[in-house]
Design a protein around this motif. Structure first.
Motif, PDB file in Angstrom:
ATOM      1  N   HIS A   1       0.421  28.540  71.274  1.00  0.00           N
ATOM      2  CA  HIS A   1       1.838  28.252  71.137  1.00  0.00           C
ATOM      3  C   HIS A   1       2.476  27.746  72.435  1.00  0.00           C
ATOM      4  O   HIS A   1       3.261  28.445  73.072  1.00  0.00           O
ATOM      5  CB  HIS A   1       2.579  29.491  70.636  1.00  0.00           C
TER       6      HIS A   1
ATOM      7  N   THR B   1       5.273  25.536  74.430  1.00  0.00           N
ATOM      8  CA  THR B   1       6.664  25.374  74.021  1.00  0.00           C
ATOM      9  C   THR B   1       7.347  24.126  74.579  1.00  0.00           C
ATOM     10  O   THR B   1       7.953  23.375  73.832  1.00  0.00           O
ATOM     11  CB  THR B   1       7.486  26.613  74.412  1.00  0.00           C
TER      12      THR B   1
ATOM     13  N   TRP C   1       3.301  23.553  68.851  1.00  0.00           N
ATOM     14  CA  TRP C   1       3.364  24.968  68.509  1.00  0.00           C
ATOM     15  C   TRP C   1       2.416  25.231  67.334  1.00  0.00           C
ATOM     16  O   TRP C   1       2.484  24.570  66.313  1.00  0.00           O
ATOM     17  CB  TRP C   1       4.789  25.341  68.130  1.00  0.00           C
TER      18      TRP C   1
ATOM     19  N   ASP D   1      10.515  29.132  77.565  1.00  0.00           N
ATOM     20  CA  ASP D   1      11.061  27.866  77.078  1.00  0.00           C
ATOM     21  C   ASP D   1      12.077  27.333  78.093  1.00  0.00           C
ATOM     22  O   ASP D   1      12.370  27.979  79.096  1.00  0.00           O
ATOM     23  CB  ASP D   1      11.729  28.069  75.720  1.00  0.00           C
TER      24      ASP D   1
ATOM     25  N   LEU E   1       8.520  34.465  74.880  1.00  0.00           N
ATOM     26  CA  LEU E   1       8.776  33.077  74.487  1.00  0.00           C
ATOM     27  C   LEU E   1       9.337  32.326  75.678  1.00  0.00           C
ATOM     28  O   LEU E   1      10.540  32.278  75.910  1.00  0.00           O
ATOM     29  CB  LEU E   1       9.763  33.016  73.311  1.00  0.00           C
TER      30      LEU E   1
ATOM     31  N   HIS F   1       7.324  21.035  69.133  1.00  0.00           N
ATOM     32  CA  HIS F   1       8.237  21.883  69.903  1.00  0.00           C
ATOM     33  C   HIS F   1       8.868  20.996  70.979  1.00  0.00           C
ATOM     34  O   HIS F   1       9.337  19.903  70.671  1.00  0.00           O
ATOM     35  CB  HIS F   1       7.498  23.095  70.466  1.00  0.00           C
TER      36      HIS F   1
END
Length: 300
Positions: free
Chosen positions: A251, A253, A227, A23, A21, A212
């Motif tokens: 996905h 972010t 997302w 970010d 993930l 997001h």
């Protein structure tokens, strides 16, 4: 109202890099480096464009957002703490020394610090998200400053706070709960940490998409990473869709402008599915817009 969906050019891979993930993407002007985190891996990355791989270091906990300070330090939003760090000028150490500043929701174990950025006056504004299985809306939005400490903003509770950014004049705050398809806006008073007139900004067009990270460009338009929708969409200041750029991953972010002229637009992504390139950095080669510099956090 979201308006009609206009498809633009696809984003290309800027750095092939797998993250569970990715970010917190942020551009550091002085050092000309991109910074981001892999949240579940509790890892911080720094990358200079053209380098074959990013530099990485371990963090003591997950980090959801970052900000650079006037002093040159970095403000790191760990799961339950805001901390200061001295970002090295070269390769990152194995572990980055952190100085805890303030605890966030210490009595609520289900939440962690999520999306955040500085407002136009140098305060750090961020949200928390619920990481428990039931995903109830128990997350909050906060402003942190040296002068006043941590102040909760009177905004609706969120399961996954995100899309935090500010209008060019700083008087409007944009935000979202990623459990819904809506991006909201409100009047924002930085000095008093006061908000008012919460109202819709836009609703995402695709049923599977959730808002997001977001960023404002020099025209006052909002770019949002969708997302579950696999798109980066630019909205006019009135909330209508200007164009939407597809990604090869589902996905994305967080978008961020960078480069010497703030004319590069990159976006992080997550490997929520095992697509090729999931977790990589993507770039929009010609965004047709420029960013505006983030106001450094006022740590004086």
């Amino acid at each position: 109202m979201a308006g009609a969906l206009h498809e633009g050019v696809a984003l290309q891979v800027a750095l092939a890099h797998r993250a569970a993930l990715g970010d917190g993407l942020l551009w550091q002007p002085g050092a000309a480096r991109w910074w981001w985190t892999d949240v579940p891996a509790a890892t911080l990355y720094a990358w200079a464009e053209g380098a074959p791989a990013p530099s990485a270091c371990r963090l003591p906990d997950r980090a959801g957002s970052l900000a650079f300070c006037r002093s040159g330090r970095m403000l790191v939003g760990l799961a339950k703490w805001l901390c200061y760090a001295e970002p090295p000028s070269a390769a990152l150490p194995v572990r980055l020394p952190l100085q805890p500043v303030v605890a966030v929701d210490p009595a609520e174990p289900r939440t962690r610090v999520a999306d955040g950025r500085t407002d136009r006056h140098g305060n750090f504004v961020f949200g928390t998200r619920n990481e428990a299985a039931e995903a109830r809306a128990i997350g909050s939005f906060y402003q942190y400053s040296q002068a006043h400490g941590l102040r909760r903003l009177a905004l609706p509770a969120a399961a996954m706070a995100g899309s935090i950014c500010f209008s060019l004049d700083g008087h409007t705050m944009y935000f979202s709960d990623a459990q819904s398809r809506r991006i909201l806006q409100c009047d924002y008073d930085a000095a008093g940490a006061q908000v008012a007139a919460v109202r819709p900004f836009t609703e995402l067009a695709h049923a599977t998409a959730r808002p997001h990270g977001a960023v404002i460009d020099s025209d006052g338009c909002l770019w949002n990473a969708e997302w579950g929708g696999g798109r980066l969409t630019r909205y006019a200041p009135d909330g209508t869709v200007m164009r939407s750029h597809p990604l090869p991953v589902a996905h994305p972010t967080r978008p961020a402008f960078g480069g010497a002229g703030l004319d590069q637009l990159l976006v992080t992504s997550a490997a929520a599915r095992r697509e090729d390139g999931a977790g990589s950095l993507f770039v929009l080669a010609d965004p047709g817009a420029r960013g505006i510099a983030d106001t450094p956090f006022d740590d004086d």
